[in-house]
Design an enzyme around this catalytic site. Structure first.
Site, PDB file in Angstrom:
ATOM      1  N   HIS A 186     -11.856  40.082  64.232  1.00 50.04           N
ATOM      2  CA  HIS A 186     -12.751  40.830  64.516  1.00 50.04           C
ATOM      3  C   HIS A 186     -13.613  40.023  65.655  1.00 50.04           C
ATOM      4  CE1 HIS A 186     -12.978  44.500  61.790  1.00 50.04           C
ATOM      5  NE2 HIS A 186     -11.911  43.711  61.734  1.00 50.04           N
ATOM      6  N   SER A 229      -8.268  43.468  68.274  1.00 45.49           N
ATOM      7  CA  SER A 229      -6.674  43.391  68.138  1.00 45.49           C
ATOM      8  C   SER A 229      -5.859  43.158  69.329  1.00 45.49           C
ATOM      9  CB  SER A 229      -6.293  44.753  67.374  1.00 45.49           C
ATOM     10  OG  SER A 229      -7.069  44.776  65.987  1.00 45.49           O
ATOM     11  N   LYS A 281      -5.345  56.857  59.829  1.00 46.22           N
ATOM     12  CA  LYS A 281      -3.967  56.277  59.934  1.00 46.22           C
ATOM     13  C   LYS A 281      -3.304  55.391  58.968  1.00 46.22           C
ATOM     14  CE  LYS A 281      -0.900  55.226  63.878  1.00 46.22           C
ATOM     15  NZ  LYS A 281      -0.477  55.085  65.236  1.00 46.22           N
ATOM     16  N   ASP A 282      -4.385  54.284  58.539  1.00 47.28           N
ATOM     17  CA  ASP A 282      -3.922  53.270  57.916  1.00 47.28           C
ATOM     18  C   ASP A 282      -3.675  53.920  56.300  1.00 47.28           C
ATOM     19  OD1 ASP A 282      -3.844  51.053  59.538  1.00 47.28           O
ATOM     20  OD2 ASP A 282      -5.984  50.501  59.175  1.00 47.28           O
ATOM     21  N   GLU A 295      14.426  34.960  44.258  1.00 45.46           N
ATOM     22  CA  GLU A 295      14.234  36.301  44.476  1.00 45.46           C
ATOM     23  C   GLU A 295      14.176  36.618  46.134  1.00 45.46           C
ATOM     24  OE1 GLU A 295      11.713  38.846  42.468  1.00 45.46           O
ATOM     25  OE2 GLU A 295      13.624  37.697  41.702  1.00 45.46           O
TER      26      GLU A 295
END
Lengths: 420, 250, 177
Positions: A217, A221, A245-246, A289
């Protein structure tokens, strides 16, 4: 943040009252409401939010699982069976947590790939990237320790093999392993400390996520063009555009996650995970894994001791080479912002780098395959070639390409690119 | 140094052993509960419990099951109580500090045939009959493997030297198994009149073991269906909402 | 940030409301399994009833049985004790209850041994323990006195000691719960 707090006005008096004293609502509005965000994100940009949601799901399910878990060698396996059979919705909590680890890694690996592709690690976002690598390391440690807790054959022997890696450390190696185990073999004390750390580390992850987002922030971005926003036309407020959107992306991800939890919860689980740990008998087939497989393959790619020619003096055992390479493969990511010398961020405008990145994905796939198979035949070569390319990519190709690649012309601004 | 050796040995054995044994192709069987929304065949599972109780419980424990769990198979509380009452369990200590025997209750776990693993080995020629509560989940090949081993006993092929006390089984890894052939035609007589062929018994007991290892499967699939349908609808709505909001941009 | 949302028509409002409601439903239904996992598990519930052999409890004696992890007092009352608790004026008590309503058989008093004040275990079951001013039980934590019917007579406790559900399977076997 503090300066702007006084000027904020809220309709709700209680909110106003709180905000005058602690400007959390101003902060929310500035950082998640108005926060100017490039308008051209694609769906790759959803995975930060998705990873955050997965972290939340893992912590919440983990806390409720912990209420029923007994971290001692004699009781751990049984307590988890009791949890799955008798505790209300215990099976759901367990399968969510178990598969949640995989889906958390899926989200984070895609998030990292996004960063690599669009050059999100470059100036001025180096710290964001470094915090991200730290998060990944912590996640790996957490996942590994969590894998120990069911105290199954896979757990116990996974712990044995991975902690034994530290015996490669010269001079103090054996002492170090005894210290890690709290005894002379993997036993109850080992399990108990793994449990304590497995509970602690996620909160450490939360703290690093916080600084990761805080740093984000400050710089704002990156975006698919890699061109910084230049005017107000290039950005939109984070809410409602990216909140919706997220949310949409997260729900789609949840569909896949829940489909796995409810209809194929054991798809990624080895049968040996349902046998109680027997320190006297190693299972015939032990693999980590899936999210560890590439690194496991790097560990096993080294088979020749390096010695002074014509003598028997071994300088670097194959085992130590493997251990160094495995840890090195992750740690070198910390230096990526400086290894990549290209002035252009986004791979969209870097035709050669784009293909090299695809080769890196192929190398990771080869390593995953090699890590899952016994080191024989083709798997050995997949492991060696994959390892070779992995290091070649980051240590040679990336620095060299940055200086020599002929990049495509960049758009003048984000909105120009969007409107095309 | 010891650990170094241990570690290297581990890496070596772990990775080589898996492929050392020849791959045995297990015939694929049809299991009704394995399909996407498939449920357990309760009648088969009940018959399977009968096979377990009458034949296999003499060697194999099922420590994660309790008699009360049989209620989920459709037995009435009185029937469950009657099954439990056939066993005596050790309880205590009482007020005199002594352990005592009492009739088992539905809340008791299945009685183990042996006091502990060592006693089990001692009674079985050194081999430990595995606990069966998780067997289906704990074996590569799952149901097909269990069914294969139960039906795979044969005379050893000529020329194969068998270890003393071992039996030949075409689906057991390495083919030499300490367990003697447990099931045969007519080994049990089913209370529901089903013909008790070896294959029927093996099929039933396998389904019982599948249920035992994953008793919440039906609840899981039913809940899952609702969750997925809801989330799909939610995703659709979110997509529309997102589109509406983004439409304001231009 | 709401200004953009308010411009739309009804259809749009409906869409947002639905999205919000579905979000709330998902969170709600995700929370339920978590909450329910803290309720007693199936194995805990299975222990909800216990059978006690009372054949060896002599007249005038009491024993403590364990039911759901807490004590249950079983007292074999003497005829004098029965006469005493039944002869008193029960309507003036703090928690008025007839002794007849608290027992199934007059000589057997079966009550939960948990003080209704704050959950301590009252004394008076074993010989030699203080039995309070009314010959029943005495809670050492805050001084509640119970009579031989388990009713509160003095001290801070608001209620009589609870009578669990129980039945006599035979004359000497009681099933509690």
């Amino acid at each position: 943040m503090a300066g702007s707090a006084k000027t904020e006005k809220f309709d709700n008096k209680t909110i106003q009252w709180i905000n005058d004293r602690l400007p959390v609502f101003s902060m929310m509005q500035n950082e998640y409401g108005k926060f100017p965000t490039p308008r051209n994100f694609n769906y790759f940009w959803n995975f930060g939010a998705i990873a955050m949601a997965m972290l939340g799901i893992m912590i919440v399910t983990g806390i409720f699982l912990a209420m029923n878990y007994v971290p001692t060698g004699s009781m751990a396996f049984e307590s988890i069976e009791r949890m799955s059979r008798d505790v209300n919705y215990g099976w759901l909590l367990r399968y969510t947590h178990m598969n949640g680890a995989s889906f958390f890694f899926i989200a984070v690996y895609i998030h990292i790939f996004r960063g690599l592709f669009y050059g999100s690690y470059k100036k001025p976002r180096e710290l964001i990237w470094i915090f991200g690598v730290v998060i990944m390391l912590l996640m790996m440690a957490t996942a590994f320790m969590g894998y120990a807790l069911p105290w199954s054959q896979m757990s116990g022997w996974g712990v044995t093999v991975i902690t034994s890696l530290f015996s490669a450390v010269p001079l103090v190696g054996d002492g170090l392993v005894t210290w890690l185990w709290g005894g002379f073999s993997v036993d109850s004390p080992t399990l108990n400390r793994f449990y304590a750390l497995h509970f602690l580390l996620p909160f450490l992850i939360c703290a690093v996520v916080f600084v990761h987002v805080w740093a984000l922030h400050v710089t704002g971005s990156n975006n698919p063009t890699g061109v910084e926003p230049k005017s107000e036309k290039d950005t939109i407020p984070f809410s409602p555009y990216y909140t919706t959107k997220d949310s949409f992306g997260t729900v789609v991800f949840l569909v896949l996650f829940m489909a796995m939890v409810f209809f194929a919860p054991l798809l990624l689980t080895e049968p040996d995970h349902f046998k109680q740990f027997d320190p006297m008998q190693t299972p015939s087939h032990i693999v980590p894994e899936w999210y560890f497989l590439p690194f496991y393959a790097i560990l096993r790619a080294f088979t020749l001791d390096i010695s002074i020619p014509f003598t028997h003096i071994v300088l670097l055992t194959a085992k130590l080479q493997g251990v160094l390479a495995m840890f090195g493969s992750i740690l070198l990511l910390l230096f990526l912002p400086w290894l990549d010398t290209s002035p252009v961020r986004s791979a969209r405008y870097r035709p050669v780098y784009k293909w090299c990145l695809m080769l890196l994905i192929a190398a990771m796939a080869a390593l995953t395959y090699a890590g899952a198979k016994p080191p024989e035949g083709a798997a050995v070569w997949f492991g060696r070639v994959g390892t070779f390319y992995y290091f070649l990519h980051f240590l040679v190709i990336v620095p060299w390409l940055g200086k020599n690649e002929k990049t495509l012309p960049l758009p003048k601004s984000i909105h120009e690119e969007v409107e095309d | 140094m010891k650990k170094t050796l241990l570690f290297s040995a581990l890496l070596l054995t772990l990775s080589s052993q898996a492929f050392a044994a020849e791959e045995i192709a297990l015939p694929k069987q049809h299991w009704p509960h394995k399909s996407l929304f498939g449920a357990y065949d309760k009648a088969a599972v009940q018959r399977g419990f009968q096979v377990y109780k009458e034949v296999r419980s003499s060697c194999h424990a099922m420590k994660f099951l309790s008699y009360r769990n049989l209620g989920d198979l459709g037995y009435t509380p009185d029937e469950v109580k009657a099954v439990a009452a056939q066993y005596t369990v050790t309880d205590g200590p009482n007020d005199d500090g002594e352990m005592f025997e009492r009739t088992a209750l539905p809340s008791d776990p299945f009685k183990s045939p042996f006091k502990n693993d060592k006693a089990a080995r001692a009674a079985n020629n050194g081999a430990l009959p595995p606990d069966m509560s998780l067997l289906v989940k704990a074996r590569e090949g799952a149901e097909d493997y269990i069914f294969g081993v139960l039906t795979g006993f044969e005379d050893a092929p000529a020329g194969l030297e068998m270890q003393p006390g071992m039996n030949y089984n075409k689906y057991f890894p390495g083919h030499q198994i300490a367990m003697a052939k447990p099931l045969a035609d007519g080994q049990v007589s089913y209370s529901d009149g089903t013909g008790a062929s070896l294959e029927q018994e093996a099929r039933d007991v396998t389904q019982f073991l599948a249920w035992a290892s994953e008793p919440h499967m039906e609840q899981r699939k039913q809940t899952g269906l609702k969750v997925i349908l809801f989330l799909l609808a939610f995703a659709g709505i979110m997509y529309k909402a997102k589109k509406k909001i983004w439409a304001q941009l231009k | 940030m709401d200004s953009t949302l308010k411009k739309g028509g009804n259809r749009r409002d409906f869409l947002y409301l639905t999205a919000g409601a579905m979000g709330a439903v998902s969170v709600g239904s995700a929370v339920w399994p978590l909450v329910d996992s803290m309720n007693p598990a199936a194995d805990t519930l299975a222990l909800a009833s216990t059978e006690v052999d009372i054949s060896k409890v002599e007249v005038g004696q009491a024993i403590t049985a364990v039911w759901r992890g807490a004590p249950v007092f079983i007292r074999h009352r003497t005829p004098e004790e029965i006469a005493q608790v039944r002869g008193e004026d029960w309507q003036s008590l703090r928690d008025p209850q007839k002794d007849e309503d608290r027992v199934k058989k007059a000589e057997w008093l079966i009550i939960k041994g948990v003080c209704t004040h704050l959950g301590c275990i009252p004394l008076g079951t074993k010989p030699g323990q203080p039995r309070g001013d009314f010959g029943g039980w005495f809670c050492p934590c805050h001084g509640s006195h119970y009579d031989i019917s388990g009713r509160i007579r003095k001290g801070p406790a608001p209620k009589n000691l609870t009578v669990p559900t129980y039945e006599f399977v035979t004359d000497t076997l009681v099933r509690i719960g």
